[in-house]
Design a protein around this motif. Structure first.
Motif, short mmCIF file in Angstrom:
data_model
loop_
_atom_site.label_atom_id
_atom_site.label_comp_id
_atom_site.label_asym_id
_atom_site.label_seq_id
_atom_site.Cartn_x
_atom_site.Cartn_y
_atom_site.Cartn_z
N PHE A 199 2.80 5.83 -3.23
CA PHE A 199 3.87 6.66 -3.79
C PHE A 199 3.84 6.68 -5.31
N LEU A 200 3.70 5.53 -5.93
CA LEU A 200 3.79 5.45 -7.39
C LEU A 200 2.56 6.01 -8.09
N ASN A 201 1.40 5.91 -7.45
CA ASN A 201 0.15 6.30 -8.12
C ASN A 201 -0.52 7.53 -7.50
N GLU A 202 0.16 8.17 -6.58
CA GLU A 202 -0.39 9.35 -5.89
C GLU A 202 -1.72 9.02 -5.20
N GLU A 203 -1.77 7.86 -4.60
CA GLU A 203 -2.96 7.45 -3.86
C GLU A 203 -2.70 7.64 -2.36
N LEU A 204 -2.74 8.89 -1.94
CA LEU A 204 -2.34 9.22 -0.58
C LEU A 204 -3.35 8.77 0.47
N ASP A 205 -4.58 8.49 0.04
CA ASP A 205 -5.58 7.97 0.98
C ASP A 205 -5.18 6.61 1.54
N LEU A 206 -4.25 5.94 0.86
CA LEU A 206 -3.80 4.63 1.33
C LEU A 206 -3.01 4.73 2.63
N LYS A 207 -2.64 5.95 3.02
CA LYS A 207 -1.90 6.09 4.29
C LYS A 207 -2.73 5.58 5.45
N ASP A 208 -4.05 5.75 5.40
CA ASP A 208 -4.91 5.26 6.49
C ASP A 208 -4.76 3.75 6.66
N LYS A 209 -4.72 3.04 5.53
CA LYS A 209 -4.55 1.59 5.61
C LYS A 209 -3.18 1.23 6.18
N VAL A 210 -2.15 1.95 5.71
CA VAL A 210 -0.80 1.68 6.19
C VAL A 210 -0.72 1.87 7.70
N MET A 211 -1.34 2.94 8.21
CA MET A 211 -1.27 3.21 9.64
C MET A 211 -2.09 2.20 10.45
N TYR B 162 0.82 -1.21 0.00
CA TYR B 162 0.00 0.00 0.00
C TYR B 162 0.85 1.27 0.00
N SER B 163 1.99 1.24 0.68
CA SER B 163 2.85 2.43 0.70
C SER B 163 3.43 2.70 -0.69
N MET B 164 3.82 1.64 -1.41
CA MET B 164 4.37 1.84 -2.74
C MET B 164 3.29 2.21 -3.75
N ALA C 194 6.82 9.98 2.52
CA ALA C 194 7.55 10.58 1.41
C ALA C 194 6.60 10.94 0.27
N ALA C 195 5.59 10.09 0.06
CA ALA C 195 4.60 10.37 -0.98
C ALA C 195 3.84 11.66 -0.68
N GLY C 196 3.49 11.86 0.58
CA GLY C 196 2.78 13.08 0.96
C GLY C 196 3.61 14.32 0.71
N GLU C 197 4.90 14.24 1.00
CA GLU C 197 5.78 15.38 0.75
C GLU C 197 5.97 15.61 -0.75
N PHE C 198 6.12 14.53 -1.50
CA PHE C 198 6.39 14.64 -2.94
C PHE C 198 5.21 15.26 -3.70
N TYR C 199 4.00 14.79 -3.40
CA TYR C 199 2.83 15.23 -4.16
C TYR C 199 2.11 16.44 -3.57
N ARG C 200 2.12 16.54 -2.23
CA ARG C 200 1.30 17.58 -1.59
C ARG C 200 2.13 18.55 -0.75
N ASN C 201 3.44 18.39 -0.78
CA ASN C 201 4.32 19.24 0.02
C ASN C 201 3.99 19.17 1.52
N ILE C 202 3.58 18.00 1.98
CA ILE C 202 3.32 17.78 3.39
C ILE C 202 4.65 17.43 4.06
N PRO C 203 5.17 18.28 4.92
CA PRO C 203 6.51 18.03 5.50
C PRO C 203 6.55 16.71 6.25
#
Length: 299
Positions: free
Chosen positions: A206-218, A201-203, A276-285
């Motif tokens: 990152f690869l598909n800009e599916e940042l909602d997957l962070k909830d699943k990862v957490m 889910y993390s990859m 890293a995906a959040g920072e790359f796509y949305r500039n979330i530090p």
């Protein structure tokens, strides 16, 4: 994708990370004739997309790169597209190494364990290939927004670290340890499946800009640490009942603890990738504190 487009993509990939000086080098690398390489590159050279000797003008190439992927977003430069493709290949290989390592553990199979460790050399080489490609891209246009491509190198390094942790699983077999009992194996199987899903889910995020997957990862992150505690408690119970002064038994418990830790670290690295995906796509530090220390401070 047409065959000629697929071949052109391979040619551009060679240009991107091998820095060839001549078309002969490109042809030899891919097993093509120089004439065919010239035919495919000629339109790119005429329009300034490929410059002699031979590098890509990434901004100009972006106008043409949609021929390779209809779903490519306009915000992605060609270099990002090609390096993402390399990352997809790397994560596929790391999954195979992870699966082979755990299969060797379950079946207590020396041959499988050795194969898994041999696969780690390829994982290391794939990381180096991506790192050198990123360096090439940034050297072409170091001051552009595309310098964010450095994140690709970080993610490739994260995948290499995951591959390294799977080696602890394979090494358990090669260290001549005893096979684990059914109860412990059930816990470790759950850790394997959970940490594998976290990488997946993390990859994808990152690869598909599916940042909602962070909830699943957490969510899985909480599960992996609950399983880790359960596994370590089980080890403690077994040690209390056993003769830990016996050298072989001592080695068994030490190596088994490393296996448990490996699953936990793979989960933590997955959290780092989705951050890293959040920072790359949305500039979330991203936090400068590693995930395992953030977790401890909140316990």
């Amino acid at each position: 994708m047409k065959r000629s487009d697929s071949t052109l993509k391979a040619i551009l990939d060679v240009i991107l990370h091998d820095n060839p000086a001549t078309q002969d080098e490109i042809a030899e690398k891919l097993g093509l004739t120089r004439r065919y390489v010239t035919k495919l590159l000629q339109p790119m050279v005429k329009r300034g997309v490929v410059r002699r000797a031979y590098i890509l003008d990434l901004k100009k190439f972006d106008e043409f790169s949609e021929m390779f992927d209809e779903e490519k977003t306009s915000r992605e430069y060609a270099g990002a597209y090609l390096i993402k493709d390399m990352l997809k290949n790397m994560v596929g290989h790391v999954f195979k190494q992870f699966d082979m390592s755990f299969e060797s553990f379950v079946n207590y199979n020396d041959e499988m364990a050795n194969k898994a460790l041999e696969m780690d050399y390829i994982s290391n080489n794939m990381h180096e290939k991506i790192r050198s490609s990123v360096d090439t891209v940034i050297s072409i246009n170091p001051y552009s927004e595309f310098s964010k491509t450095m994140v690709f190198s970080e993610v490739a390094y994260d995948l290499e670290r995951i591959a390294d942790h799977t080696c602890h699983i394979a090494n358990f077999v090669l260290n001549g340890c005893y096979e684990v009992d059914a109860e412990m194996l059930e816990i470790l199987n759950s850790m394997y499946l959970t940490s594998r899903k976290m990488v997946k889910y993390s990859m994808e995020g990152f690869l598909n800009e599916e940042l909602d997957l962070k909830d699943k990862v957490m969510d899985y992150e909480e599960k992996i640490h609950a399983l880790q505690k359960k596994a370590l408690n089980q080890i403690a119970i077994q040690m209390a009942e056993d003769d830990v002064l016996d050298k072989d038994r001592s080695t068994y418990y030490l190596t088994l603890s490393r296996v448990v830790k490996a699953f936990e670290r793979i989960g933590d690295i997955s959290v780092e990738i989705i951050d890293a995906a959040g920072e790359f796509y949305r500039n979330i530090p991203r936090s400068t504190t590693p995930e395992r220390f953030r977790r401890r401070s909140s316990d």
